[in-house]
Design an enzyme around this catalytic site. Structure first.
Site, short mmCIF file in Angstrom:
data_model
loop_
_atom_site.label_atom_id
_atom_site.label_comp_id
_atom_site.label_asym_id
_atom_site.label_seq_id
_atom_site.Cartn_x
_atom_site.Cartn_y
_atom_site.Cartn_z
N ASP A 213 -0.65 45.47 55.37
CA ASP A 213 -0.83 44.56 54.24
C ASP A 213 -2.28 44.48 53.77
O ASP A 213 -2.56 44.48 52.59
CB ASP A 213 -0.32 43.15 54.59
N ARG A 279 18.87 41.37 48.59
CA ARG A 279 18.01 40.71 49.59
C ARG A 279 16.90 39.95 48.88
O ARG A 279 16.07 40.56 48.18
CB ARG A 279 17.42 41.79 50.50
#
Ligand SMILES: *[C@@H]1O[C@H](CO)[C@@H](O)[C@H](O)[C@H]1NC(C)=O
Length: 295
Positions: A213, A279
């Protein structure tokens, strides 16, 4: 006398066949052992291949909290060193099903769906960022705050619901990493994601690539994810996977489940392709650098 001899004879006759039998038994035992041992080896071999993936958090369990400490990457330490009270006691991952209620999840889902009905990527992944206004549409992004139809789509109440959730998550992150919540700042991008099994139409749709990230989003120091749906119920596939040296570890999304982890290379990960269903999740990120703070 003759009877005894006869018996002896019989015994004498029988003996070799008993020995034969024993030899036969021994060979059978020997071969069946080989069969058993080799099939055991085959089972062990294949199951050890499977065992390279560990379910860290299953959808079927409700976790008060489960953590795993990992060694911080050097890059991460070097960067975060200068932020005293935001510095994590240790790098780790933590999953809890106790922070966000089912009701809050329902409210968030309504907010997400309200936005996504005006967008939707051509491929399998769409995002909605209520801070910047970015919403995936077709091959690109639109800004919902620049379009008449969506400018006032969200109510004050919607923003408040979102704010409360982000605050709750911030305090949970601060608590679990031993940081000062006042030195932890919400940062961008913080967004809803909608993943489907549709074929990717551009690079933004390819959410399944392993990544760090911190390398994707420079300002991130802590990443957290709030899941708005259940793995195996609302969708198939789409597990979150930490890539570790010996084993990969999966987090199965569950309604209201929050996962949080330090954003450095120690938490290299990817999301599996969704194979059916939709999702929904909310990504909430925090930085220690006040200049990257958003409201
Ligand atoms: C973990 O996942 C990555 C990415 O899919 C894969 O390359 C790697 O082989 C996996 N590791 C193990 C131990 O299974």
């Amino acid at each position: 006398m003759s009877e005894i001899r006869k018996r002896n004879k019989e015994v004498a006759i029988e003996k070799p066949s008993v020995i034969d039998n024993k030899i036969e038994n021994k060979t059978t035992i020997f071969f069946s052992r080989i069969v058993v041992i080799s099939s055991l080896l085959i089972v062990v071999y294949f199951s050890s291949k499977d065992e390279k993936v560990i379910t860290f958090a299953s959808q079927t369990e409700t976790l008060i909290g489960k953590g795993l400490v990992v060694e911080c990457s050097q890059d991460y330490i070097n960067e975060i060193n200068k932020y005293d009270e935001c510095y994590p006691k240790e790098c780790k991952r933590f999953v809890t099903d106790q922070v966000v209620s089912a009701r809050e999840v329902d409210n968030l889902l309504k907010i997400a769906k309200k936005g996504f009905q005006f967008g939707g990527s051509d491929g399998g992944a769409s995002i909605l960022d209520l801070h910047s206004g970015a919403l995936s549409k077709g091959q690109h992004f639109i800004n919902i705050y620049k379009i008449e139809a969506t400018k006032y789509l969200f109510s004050e109440n919607d923003y408040n619901i979102l704010r409360v959730i982000k605050e709750k998550i911030k305090y949970a992150v601060a608590q679990h990493f031993g940081a000062d919540p006042n030195k932890l700042y919400l940062t961008s991008p913080t967004f809803f994601s909608e993943l489907t099994s549709r074929k990717p139409s551009n690079i933004h749709d390819e959410y399944w690539h392993p990544h760090v990230d911190k390398e994707t989003y420079r300002s991130f120091h802590y990443t957290s994810l709030l899941y708005l749906g259940d793995y195996g119920v609302d969708f198939k596939g789409g597990r979150f996977v930490f890539i570790d040296e010996k084993f990969n570890r999966t987090i199965e999304p569950k309604k209201g489940r929050v996962s949080m982890f330090t954003s450095g290379r120690e938490n290299f990960h990817y999301v599996e392709k969704v194979t059916s269903g939709v999702r929904y999740a909310l990504t909430v990120a925090f930085t220690c650098d006040k200049q990257f703070e958003i409201n």
